[in-house]
Design a protein around this motif. Structure first.
Motif, short mmCIF file in Angstrom:
data_model
loop_
_atom_site.label_atom_id
_atom_site.label_comp_id
_atom_site.label_asym_id
_atom_site.label_seq_id
_atom_site.Cartn_x
_atom_site.Cartn_y
_atom_site.Cartn_z
N THR A 25 50.64 49.12 47.90
CA THR A 25 51.11 49.95 49.00
C THR A 25 52.34 50.74 48.57
OG1 THR A 25 50.33 48.32 50.61
CG2 THR A 25 51.91 49.95 51.40
N PHE B 115 41.95 41.21 55.84
CA PHE B 115 41.25 42.18 55.01
C PHE B 115 39.74 41.97 55.13
CE2 PHE B 115 45.45 41.61 53.32
CZ PHE B 115 45.87 42.88 52.89
N ASP C 276 43.66 49.19 55.19
CA ASP C 276 44.05 47.85 54.77
C ASP C 276 45.50 47.56 55.16
OD1 ASP C 276 41.73 46.81 53.72
OD2 ASP C 276 42.12 47.49 51.67
N ARG D 287 49.92 43.45 49.86
CA ARG D 287 49.23 44.45 49.03
C ARG D 287 50.32 45.26 48.31
NH1 ARG D 287 47.09 49.73 50.54
NH2 ARG D 287 47.63 49.22 52.71
N SER E 18 39.73 50.31 46.98
CA SER E 18 40.56 50.79 48.08
C SER E 18 39.73 51.08 49.32
CB SER E 18 41.31 52.06 47.67
OG SER E 18 42.16 51.82 46.57
N ARG E 19 40.36 50.80 50.46
CA ARG E 19 39.73 51.13 51.73
C ARG E 19 40.81 51.53 52.71
NH1 ARG E 19 36.87 46.73 55.53
NH2 ARG E 19 39.06 46.45 56.08
N TRP F 243 36.71 41.84 52.28
CA TRP F 243 37.38 41.94 50.97
C TRP F 243 36.53 41.37 49.85
CZ3 TRP F 243 38.61 37.59 48.04
CH2 TRP F 243 38.51 36.35 48.69
N GLN G 70 43.19 48.39 44.75
CA GLN G 70 44.41 47.86 45.34
C GLN G 70 44.64 46.45 44.80
OE1 GLN G 70 46.35 49.55 47.45
NE2 GLN G 70 45.01 51.33 47.67
#
Length: 408
Positions: free
Chosen positions: A280, A320, A262, A277, A258-259, A323, A291
């Motif tokens: 979410t 992303f 995103d 994603r 996770s970041r 990624w 994620q």
């Protein structure tokens, strides 16, 4: 023969259903609720068909499998408490939905595409391709952007070549605000599990690892509903007419650490493609701190899986950044002919393979002569098949509440 004064009893109809996916389970529940004795024959060791959700830490579907609440199956499932908990839809200002247009990330689509969204589907002709009609309405740039956007609901490499009425209907629904698309917590497999449990409680018999090769043997016992892919139905019934336009889609599933920041989703307006994603909305789909992202890239007949993967990676690079350094798991696959029915210019759902195949055999699935979007076609054809099998009278010719004839 009953004696005088004794009530006459009607023999219970026995229905065999080939295929335990969404269409097959819909048919099983509808038939059992009507009093039929139902057996479902599933060739795999688990039921669900294309609505299965993968087991394990990364709970992927074969495509997004959203439930559109504007469709008839939504009410039917909800009445039976089969939808379950829904993942919350992110607020519009927080979704971080982006579009690729002219090679760059954008927050809003071209104005011409927004103008096209105001056109009612009834204004779009059936016998003209979408790109030609839409170009006449708003110009080529907006027409192409709109066509590419519909890949989220069509999974076809060239939506502009399809019937204008068909595509415009799906464009309006896919872009509707608030969104019609909803996601069951735990993926579609959770809905399938509830449907299977409900069918069991109704007395439906489910036989797995039960491949059917002889339809005549089942037809001797009563009506048979073939709820498989159209390709499988063609082989089982030996009927070469069971063909309809569909598409091929490369699915790229990626799990990343996770970041913050995103994106939620990225739609490609330059070509067909969609990245989403899914964690979410639903954190249960991946382990804590990770994620789950899926790319859906429609590919042309001459394109390969590698072509689709490369296009997905280019979208990921754009939406992303970094990624690749965060990847914890990934896989890719090709979904052949599993994108549902696609109507070419001059055709509508009524021109697809008919539900009633004669001699007590009926067809259900997402490429059959029934209206709706994606899984709604499976639902409508399954309920139609049960109605024909039990009463000899279909319902798709009348505007009954559960059938969405406007999506024709």
């Amino acid at each position: 023969m009953a004696r005088s004064g004794e009530p006459l009893t009607r023999p219970t109809t026995r229905i065999n259903i080939v295929g335990g996916g969404f269409a097959g389970l819909t048919a099983a529940i509808a038939a059992a609720e009507a009093g039929a004795r139902v057996t479902v024959h599933e060739s795999h060791h688990t039921i669900g068909g294309r609505a299965r959700t993968a087991e394990g830490p990364y709970r992927t579907n074969e495509g997004p499998h959203a439930l559109y609440n504007g469709g008839p199956h939504w009410t039917w499932l909800k009445q039976r408490d089969l939808i379950g908990e829904l993942a919350p839809i992110p607020p519009l200002e927080g979704t971080r939905l982006r579009l690729r247009h002219r090679g760059a990330l954008r927050r809003t689509p071209p104005f011409a595409m927004l103008r096209l969204l105001r056109r009612a589907p009834e204004r779009a002709p059936v016998d003209v391709d979408f790109l030609t009609w839409a170009t006449e309405q708003v110009g080529e740039e907006g027409a192409r952007a709109a066509a590419h956007y519909t890949a989220v609901a069509l999974f076809h490499h060239d939506p502009g070549s399809l019937s204008a009425r068909f595509v415009q209907t799906r464009l309006r629904r896919a872009a509707k605000l608030p969104p019609e698309a909803h996601y069951p917590v735990g993926g579609w497999g959770a809905v399938i599990d509830r449907m299977a449990g409900h069918a069991w409680n109704l007395g439906v018999r489910v036989e797995t690892l039960a491949r059917v090769d002889d339809i005549a043997a089942l037809a001797a016992e009563g009506p048979v509903i073939v709820a498989t892919s159209l390709d499988s139905a063609r082989r089982l019934l030996g009927d070469e007419s069971l063909r309809w336009e569909s598409g091929r889609t490369v699915l790229v599933d990626v799990a990343v650490h996770s970041r913050r920041g995103d994106l939620f989703a990225l739609s490609d307006l330059d070509r067909t493609g969609w990245i989403e994603r899914f964690t979410t909305q639903d954190r249960t789909l991946a382990p804590e701190g990770e994620q789950l992202i899926q790319g859906q890239i429609p590919i042309a007949p001459h394109e390969s899986k590698a072509d689709g993967v490369a296009r997905a990676e280019s979208l990921l690079d754009l939406g992303f950044p970094g990624w690749r350094r965060r990847v914890t798991w990934r896989r890719s696959s090709v979904a052949n002919g599993r994108t549902g029915a696609l109507d070419l210019p001059g055709t509508t759902w009524r021109d697809r393979p008919a539900v009633d195949r004669g001699d007590g055999v009926y067809l259900a699935g997402d490429q059959v002569a029934a209206p709706g979007l994606l899984s709604e076609v499976s639902f409508n054809s399954a309920v139609e098949a049960v109605s024909l099998a039990l009463t000899g009278t279909g319902r798709l010719t009348s505007a009954t509440p559960w059938v969405d004839l406007k999506s024709a």
